[in-house]
Motif scaffolding. Sequence first.
Motif, mmCIF file in Angstrom:
data_model
loop_
_atom_site.group_PDB
_atom_site.id
_atom_site.type_symbol
_atom_site.label_atom_id
_atom_site.label_comp_id
_atom_site.label_asym_id
_atom_site.label_seq_id
_atom_site.Cartn_x
_atom_site.Cartn_y
_atom_site.Cartn_z
ATOM 1 N N ASN A 1 59.941 74.211 -74.335
ATOM 2 C CA ASN A 1 58.853 73.445 -73.716
ATOM 3 C C ASN A 1 57.659 73.307 -74.660
ATOM 4 O O ASN A 1 56.518 73.601 -74.300
ATOM 5 N N ALA A 2 57.922 72.821 -75.862
ATOM 6 C CA ALA A 2 56.867 72.676 -76.863
ATOM 7 C C ALA A 2 55.996 71.464 -76.554
ATOM 8 O O ALA A 2 56.453 70.455 -76.028
ATOM 9 N N CYS A 3 54.721 71.583 -76.923
ATOM 10 C CA CYS A 3 53.768 70.499 -76.695
ATOM 11 C C CYS A 3 53.808 69.482 -77.824
ATOM 12 O O CYS A 3 53.936 68.283 -77.597
ATOM 13 N N ASP A 4 53.705 69.963 -79.071
ATOM 14 C CA ASP A 4 53.690 69.054 -80.213
ATOM 15 C C ASP A 4 54.048 69.837 -81.472
ATOM 16 O O ASP A 4 54.269 71.053 -81.442
ATOM 17 N N THR A 5 54.079 69.138 -82.595
ATOM 18 C CA THR A 5 54.468 69.760 -83.860
ATOM 19 C C THR A 5 53.474 70.833 -84.280
ATOM 20 O O THR A 5 53.866 71.882 -84.807
ATOM 21 N N ALA A 6 52.182 70.607 -84.063
ATOM 22 C CA ALA A 6 51.156 71.577 -84.483
ATOM 23 C C ALA A 6 51.373 72.929 -83.814
ATOM 24 O O ALA A 6 51.146 73.981 -84.433
ATOM 25 N N GLN A 7 51.801 72.924 -82.564
ATOM 26 C CA GLN A 7 52.048 74.176 -81.859
ATOM 27 C C GLN A 7 53.242 74.923 -82.446
ATOM 28 O O GLN A 7 53.303 76.158 -82.399
ATOM 29 N N LEU A 8 54.170 74.187 -83.050
ATOM 30 C CA LEU A 8 55.417 74.771 -83.508
ATOM 31 C C LEU A 8 55.374 75.332 -84.922
ATOM 32 O O LEU A 8 56.065 76.297 -85.241
ATOM 33 N N LEU A 9 54.607 74.706 -85.789
ATOM 34 C CA LEU A 9 54.687 75.036 -87.218
ATOM 35 C C LEU A 9 54.526 76.524 -87.517
ATOM 36 O O LEU A 9 55.281 77.082 -88.326
ATOM 37 N N PRO A 10 53.565 77.255 -86.892
ATOM 38 C CA PRO A 10 53.461 78.685 -87.205
ATOM 39 C C PRO A 10 54.653 79.505 -86.739
ATOM 40 O O PRO A 10 54.820 80.651 -87.176
ATOM 41 N N LEU A 11 55.485 78.941 -85.861
ATOM 42 C CA LEU A 11 56.592 79.700 -85.292
ATOM 43 C C LEU A 11 57.911 79.465 -86.005
ATOM 44 O O LEU A 11 58.935 80.032 -85.634
ATOM 45 N N LEU A 12 57.885 78.620 -87.034
ATOM 46 C CA LEU A 12 59.114 78.337 -87.768
ATOM 47 C C LEU A 12 59.303 79.369 -88.868
ATOM 48 O O LEU A 12 58.407 79.586 -89.684
ATOM 49 N N PRO A 13 60.466 80.029 -88.924
ATOM 50 C CA PRO A 13 60.709 81.024 -89.977
ATOM 51 C C PRO A 13 60.945 80.325 -91.312
ATOM 52 O O PRO A 13 61.125 79.109 -91.380
ATOM 53 N N GLY A 14 60.954 81.102 -92.355
ATOM 54 C CA GLY A 14 61.204 80.523 -93.663
ATOM 55 C C GLY A 14 62.611 80.749 -94.156
ATOM 56 O O GLY A 14 63.020 80.210 -95.180
ATOM 57 N N SER A 15 63.380 81.547 -93.426
ATOM 58 C CA SER A 15 64.710 81.940 -93.888
ATOM 59 C C SER A 15 65.763 80.962 -93.400
ATOM 60 O O SER A 15 65.793 80.585 -92.228
ATOM 61 N N SER A 16 66.669 80.589 -94.286
ATOM 62 C CA SER A 16 67.758 79.672 -93.922
ATOM 63 C C SER A 16 68.821 80.353 -93.084
ATOM 64 O O SER A 16 69.727 79.698 -92.577
#
Length: 947
Positions: free
Chosen positions: A392-407
């Motif tokens: 239930n994400a609002c927009d991309t800005a809300q998501l970016l800090p929650l994305l991991p860096g590991s593949s």
Amino acid sequence: MVSFGLLGSVEVRVDGTEVNLGHARQQCVLVALLVEANHVVAVDQLVDRVWGERPPRRVQGTLYSYLSRLRQALAPAAEQVSIVRRSGGYVLSVEETAVDLHRFRRLVGEARAADEDERASALFAQALGLWRGRAFTALDTPWFTTLREALERERTAAELDHTDLRLRMGRHTGLLAELSTRSEAHPLDERLAGQLMVALYRSGRPAQALHHYQEIRCRLAEELGTDPSPPLQDLHQRILTADPALTAPATPSTAGSGRRPVPVPRQLPASPPVFIGRIPELATLDRLLDPQAAPGGTVMVSAIGGVGGVGKSWLVLHWAHNRLEHFPDGQLYINLRGFDPSGEPLAPAVAVRGFLDALGADPAEIPAELDGQTGLYRSLTSDKRLLIVLDNACDTAQLLPLLPGSSTCTVLITSRRQLTGLAVSHGARSLDLDVLPDTEARHLLIRHLGHRRTAAEPDAVATLLTYCAGLPLAISILAARAAAGPDLPLSALAEEVQEAATRLDALDTGDMAADLRAVFSSSYHALEPDTAQAFRLIGLAPGPDISVSATASLTGLPVARVRVLLRKLRAAHLVQEHTPGRHRMHDLIRLYATEQGHGQPVSVSEAALHRLADFYLHTAHTAAGLLDAHRDQIPLAAARPGVVPEEMADRGAALDWFTAEHRVLYAAVDLAAGLGLDAHAWQLARALETFFDYRGHLHDWAASQRTALKAARRLGERSWQADAHRSLGVAYTQMGRLDEGHTHFHQALELYDHLGDRVSQAHTYRGLGWVCDRQGRPREALDHNERALRLYRRADHRGGQAMALNNAGWLHAMLGQYERTLDYCAQAVALNREIDDRHAEAGAWDSLGYAHHHLARYADATGCYERALDLVRGVGDRFNETEILRHLGDTHLAAGDHEAARLVWRQALEIAEEIGHPAADELRDALMDPARDLSEDQSEDTRRGRS
């Protein structure tokens, strides 16, 4: 190397490549043999397992066919697997370790016999990791259902044994989330309840352990009428007295080290209890697990979009719970409340902090600022095989800090917005969910309510499904209301949803999370003001969809601005561009939009709808003139400011526009009448006549003209009333309702006579002649037609003369006077060429072909019909194309060419079935009995050109 997967969807892989196993019934044969690999399965047993009590007639032949195809499919692994005939049955020979079911049983047996706890735990984990979902998903005979239930019990027993082992090893912390989820799914399992109580107690949460005991005690009393078992009661007492024997043993990893144990997060909510369909979408998510799917070592991100209530979260949770073995380092989950009707979206800082706690970060080492916390989060997830669900994400800005860096991590996101920015910056794969197909929607309702209750009220079930329109949340809400009142007839719910005024009220359980209006409201209130205004107005528009040009006139905005607003509504999943340039709303969203539209000033809504009516009328008037340049034209009042009718280059463009707008224009006639725009209603219905005629939309034609007649009466326009009567006469005669057609023609004639309109009188006499011809009265028909011809000549109406000449020729043919037919119809062809009326010329060539046929000049008849077909196809008249093909087939038959006759009759039948032509049954009979000559059935000729 070959491997067989039964613990989930049925799959076979040879050297890593999946083998196509064919349809479900063929897969049943394979699984029935694999379950007893290397043992003979009798033929009768196979039949019972695969078909149950409903085997096909030639069941053994069908079975042999399936076995043959399976052998072909498994041919690449012929050295490792074979299906061979043995006395009384068949045996599938294979190394049992190649079958996950047998491997699971072997590993569980080894785990239970192991001397060391570590080895036993590893074996249990390996065994349970083989499960990918429900065993042999989609195979549904009674035998498979029974076996599936038995295997679920084996799986549960293994899970319980493994949990006991891990508790004995002091690993209670990592078990809490897993046990909580499993307890929700199995609330009456006392052994599981005891394990959760021990884990809670050892984690320093004795109050929660005691609370869980009270919960299961109440459930057992209410649902089974029993008390907890003695072992569970004893455990409860030991927790109350803080029995030292319950203290967790020290683990090798933590004993004496002073370090906090690192938990394995298991944060997923419970899997949806009822889940139906979504096979293509689940397959798309499965592709995220392909190690080759992440180019350049990037993190795998999938953004699942769709309108509120379409089942995005259910899809993710169902998929995730059936793929847990792919994420041994755990699962993180958070509801970001992007469209929560009860509050604001969750701040990214709060979400990141929650993940850090779940990953075991030391509170003293967590940075204060968001950037530092994000960096620590990415460090802790690095190289871990984690599933991260951002719901239930609002927009991309809300998501970016929650994305991991590991593949190594996989991220699933759900949102009601299209996250285009995420696709650009992180290569997120978009997966938009649509509503459920009809069959899956029905299965979902049946799964909720049971076969007995739904079978008892099939009409009510059909109504509920119609008005839920495939939206899973709507179906589940109605099912919850029905389940809450087992004595409530489904027909009572059906009555509620049938009424537009109470439909959204019916889809409300009293809980905000299960209130469809609240779900839509949260998406609506996130819109910018001008986008919300467009949403409200589109909800008021008639018909199933709307074009960009029509939306521009509706809103009074330039097309360029409208494209932007529609793009924003698409991004919010409130409208769908189902074909390029055309947008539609789900029926329930439209109802919500209409409610919001009625909440704005009446003047705003009426002005918008008046502009829309102007748009459809002026565009349809132009298009009708291109379809038939010879029809009598009527003047229109100027359109309102802000209305920009569409422009069309030629007849083909006009026909395409009518085809695309057909359902909308039909609804727009009623809209205009409802708004009190009676002139619009009559004029728009008149503009639709030629298109309805060409495409054979006879019922729509008659309905729109009935509305036009009422509008003309309200206006007191007698000439318009007469025109509507005459148009109804044509439509009803075309439909074979000859008495009604005759009545309307006579009513039109009386009005035209009073008005002194000679040309329209002639049109009507020609129509009366057509009715008489259809009724088998050719002499009377000829009298009417000759009167029409005289009136046309007095008025010098050349188009009418050409039509009357053709009709006279046809009627002479009905009287057996074929030479006179040739004379009249040759004059009609010549006159139509002079005035360039190709449509009418096609009818005259058809009549000439008919006369030549009955004079046994079959080559001449064929040439006439082919000329007629060229002309009628050029104007797009599919109704008369069917008629001419019928006649051409008759001529081929009479000339002895049966194959050619069947060929053109098949072409005619295809068109007739597509447009609902009344000759469809006759054509089917002709194809069954090619000796029949359709042309002999004179009273059934329905060609519009002879009206």
